[in-house]
Design a protein around this motif. Structure first.
Motif, PDB file in Angstrom:
ATOM      1  N   LEU A   1      51.605  62.106  24.227  1.00  0.00           N
ATOM      2  CA  LEU A   1      51.702  63.551  24.044  1.00  0.00           C
ATOM      3  C   LEU A   1      51.970  64.175  25.407  1.00  0.00           C
ATOM      4  N   PHE A   2      53.204  64.635  25.599  1.00  0.00           N
ATOM      5  CA  PHE A   2      53.567  65.269  26.856  1.00  0.00           C
ATOM      6  C   PHE A   2      53.116  66.721  26.838  1.00  0.00           C
TER       7      PHE A   2
ATOM      8  N   GLY B   1      58.350  70.158  32.834  1.00  0.00           N
ATOM      9  CA  GLY B   1      58.260  68.761  32.423  1.00  0.00           C
ATOM     10  C   GLY B   1      57.219  67.945  33.161  1.00  0.00           C
ATOM     11  N   TYR B   2      56.107  68.577  33.520  1.00  0.00           N
ATOM     12  CA  TYR B   2      55.069  67.849  34.266  1.00  0.00           C
ATOM     13  C   TYR B   2      54.546  66.637  33.504  1.00  0.00           C
ATOM     14  N   GLY B   3      54.422  66.738  32.197  1.00  0.00           N
ATOM     15  CA  GLY B   3      53.911  65.625  31.407  1.00  0.00           C
ATOM     16  C   GLY B   3      54.841  64.427  31.425  1.00  0.00           C
TER      17      GLY B   3
ATOM     18  N   GLU C   1      60.853  61.019  20.054  1.00  0.00           N
ATOM     19  CA  GLU C   1      59.942  62.159  20.080  1.00  0.00           C
ATOM     20  C   GLU C   1      60.030  62.932  18.770  1.00  0.00           C
ATOM     21  N   PHE C   2      58.968  63.651  18.481  1.00  0.00           N
ATOM     22  CA  PHE C   2      58.915  64.508  17.300  1.00  0.00           C
ATOM     23  C   PHE C   2      58.509  65.895  17.774  1.00  0.00           C
TER      24      PHE C   2
ATOM     25  N   ALA D   1      64.176  63.381  30.328  1.00  0.00           N
ATOM     26  CA  ALA D   1      63.723  62.725  31.555  1.00  0.00           C
ATOM     27  C   ALA D   1      63.739  61.208  31.393  1.00  0.00           C
ATOM     28  N   LEU D   2      63.339  60.722  30.226  1.00  0.00           N
ATOM     29  CA  LEU D   2      63.357  59.282  29.974  1.00  0.00           C
ATOM     30  C   LEU D   2      64.788  58.787  29.788  1.00  0.00           C
TER      31      LEU D   2
END
Length: 171
Positions: free
Chosen positions: A22-23, A30-32, A52-53, A107-108
């Motif tokens: 959970l980001f 986008g810190y998570g 992701e959802f 990011a990924l």
């Protein structure tokens, strides 16, 4: 997502591990996702896919009934393959909104991981507003959405198949 995790925890153990992450702070920079990339629980090279959802509580009127969409659908073979395995999923009907680049998946994806977001956000006026209340969630649609992803995700976790970027699809 808890229901998806609960459903996937039943039955035989899959070949691959499934991480539920959970980001937080997407809108703040986008810190998570950055923390995750800097402190991954497994080497990034072992992550087969980031699925992701996000925003799946209301149907998107731009799609046929009980259908989700995948950001960057055309960028990889992930969406079409999940659809072949029963996912009620289609291409993003809002390409001008650039949702692929606007979510934590990006990011990924920039690290080479096939990373895309399942959504049904229909550009409703309540987005990020106090008016976006639980009473506006379509629980039948939400349940159908999660149910449609269980078998395809279970298949993916139990298979040797690895999604790939199509030519020009990787950011």
């Amino acid at each position: 997502m808890i229901e998806l995790a609960r459903a996937l925890s039943k039955g035989p153990r899959p070949r691959r591990s499934i991480l539920f992450v959970l980001f937080g702070s997407e809108e703040l920079g986008g810190y998570g996702n950055q923390y995750f990339l800097e402190h991954p629980p497994v080497p990034l090279t072992q992550i087969v896919v980031n699925l992701e959802f996000e925003m799946i509580g209301r149907p998107d009127p731009a799609l046929k009934t009980k259908t989700l969409w995948l950001t960057g659908y055309e960028r990889s073979n992930l969406g079409p393959t999940l659809a072949q395995h029963g996912a009620a999923i289609s291409a993003d009907p809002h390409p001008d909104e650039h949702f692929f680049q606007r979510s934590d998946n990006y990011a990924l994806a920039k690290k080479g991981i096939v990373a895309q977001t399942v959504s049904s956000f229909g550009l409703h006026k309540d987005y990020h507003q106090p008016s976006d209340e639980i009473s506006k969630i379509d629980f039948d649609f939400l349940t159908h959405s999660i149910d449609s992803m269980i078998d395809p995700v279970r298949w993916l976790a139990g298979s040797n198949w690895r999604p790939e970027w199509v030519a020009g699809g990787r950011p």
